[in-house]
Design an enzyme around this catalytic site. Structure first.
Site, PDB file in Angstrom:
ATOM      1  N   GLU A  29       0.983  -1.269   0.122  1.00  0.00           N
ATOM      2  CA  GLU A  29       0.231  -0.132  -0.013  1.00  0.00           C
ATOM      3  C   GLU A  29       0.968   1.294  -0.116  1.00  0.00           C
ATOM      4  O   GLU A  29       0.472   2.386  -0.526  1.00  0.00           O
ATOM      5  CB  GLU A  29      -0.736   0.116   1.336  1.00  0.00           C
ATOM      6  CG  GLU A  29      -2.032  -1.130   1.313  1.00  0.00           C
ATOM      7  CD  GLU A  29      -3.214  -0.844   0.775  1.00  0.00           C
ATOM      8  OE1 GLU A  29      -3.678   0.262   0.702  1.00  0.00           O
ATOM      9  OE2 GLU A  29      -3.934  -1.656   0.071  1.00  0.00           O
ATOM     10  N   ASP A  47      -8.688   6.241  -7.853  1.00  0.00           N
ATOM     11  CA  ASP A  47      -9.453   4.879  -8.128  1.00  0.00           C
ATOM     12  C   ASP A  47     -10.985   5.039  -7.866  1.00  0.00           C
ATOM     13  O   ASP A  47     -11.723   4.093  -7.842  1.00  0.00           O
ATOM     14  CB  ASP A  47      -8.618   3.742  -7.065  1.00  0.00           C
ATOM     15  CG  ASP A  47      -9.110   4.112  -5.659  1.00  0.00           C
ATOM     16  OD1 ASP A  47      -9.487   5.219  -5.291  1.00  0.00           O
ATOM     17  OD2 ASP A  47      -8.973   3.105  -4.916  1.00  0.00           O
ATOM     18  N   THR A  52      -7.863   8.166  -0.192  1.00  0.00           N
ATOM     19  CA  THR A  52      -7.184   7.082   0.542  1.00  0.00           C
ATOM     20  C   THR A  52      -6.216   7.513   1.717  1.00  0.00           C
ATOM     21  O   THR A  52      -5.427   8.361   1.510  1.00  0.00           O
ATOM     22  CB  THR A  52      -6.753   6.260  -0.343  1.00  0.00           C
ATOM     23  OG1 THR A  52      -7.790   5.601  -1.308  1.00  0.00           O
ATOM     24  CG2 THR A  52      -6.050   4.840   0.057  1.00  0.00           C
TER      25      THR A  52
END
Length: 245
Positions: A29, A47, A52
């Site tokens: 990640e 995305d 995020t």
């Protein structure tokens, strides 16, 4: 004289094993083994899930970031992120930053220095991702590697039941192979699960690089390291990592 008993295998809830799991996820990640440095991480990776952020990739578009900030506000009313709750409720389910920009990312980084917020991130990670993944894996008769494979999948794909969420991936795998709890072979089943996971990843451009399966999880599986014991060496996105002990 009988052979010495093999050391009892520990599952992923063992503190050291859990730390290994966090390092493995962080390598994929955040391209770093230092998962605790990721409390402050925040960006829009394009995305469709909005921002995020944090140690597990909480997203403003999928509800888990909203849950996290609500928990933080409950534990520390008036914190630096509390003012964004109305905006987070509005953008949930979308890629929008409406009401978050321009200062949300800066305020997130400020909050990340607060141990109350760090603990809230840990607790939400456990509640939504880690505990359900490990419980399901244990019920399926999987050891530490299988527990990690479930955990990594639920982190990326979410805990739902549609074909590209964790529940759907598991269902697809179980059509191909029986779990150890059903009398199946653990390695055969985990290969079927990773096949289903790869297929789910390839449906989405942002996840089309499947190296966290190919050059990480499959490497451990091929080596027969079902207890996920270090030393571990793997690659993600072409970068090499090692956990020595």
């Amino acid at each position: 004289m009988s052979a010495p008993a093999r050391a009892a295998a520990v599952d992923l809830t063992d503190p050291h094993k859990k730390d290994i799991a966090m390092q493995l996820v962080s390598s994929a990640e955040n391209s770093s083994l230092d998962w605790k440095a990721q409390y402050k991480y925040i960006e829009d990776i394009g995305d469709g899930r909005g921002y995020t952020a944090g140690i597990i990739g909480f997203c403003s578009g999928t509800g888990d970031m909203l849950d996290l900030v609500e928990l933080y506000a409950e534990r520390k009313p008036g914190n630096v992120l509390a003012k964004y709750l109305p905006a987070l409720r509005k953008v949930n389910g979308s890629a929008s930053h409406s009401g978050l920009d321009p200062n949300f990312t800066k305020d997130w980084a400020t909050a990340a220095k607060d141990t109350v917020f760090q603990k809230a991130q840990n607790d939400e990670r456990d509640r939504v991702y880690f505990n359900p993944a490990v419980q399901q894996a244990k019920a399926d008769g999987l050891r530490a590697l299988g527990q990690f494979i479930y955990y990594d999948a639920i982190v990326m794909h979410g805990p739902g039941n549609d074909s590209v969420s964790f529940g759907g991936i598991r269902k697809t795998a179980m059509k191909k192979a029986r779990t150890p709890a059903q009398g199946g072979n653990e390695t055969t089943y985990l290969n079927a699960f990773l096949d289903a996971r790869k297929a789910a990843m390839k449906t989405e451009e942002a996840h089309s690089d499947t190296s966290r399966v190919d050059t990480e999880q499959r490497v451990f599986l091929k080596a027969g390291n079902l207890d996920l014991n270090p030393p571990l060496t793997w690659k993600v996105y072409g970068d090499s990592y090692t956990i020595k002990s």
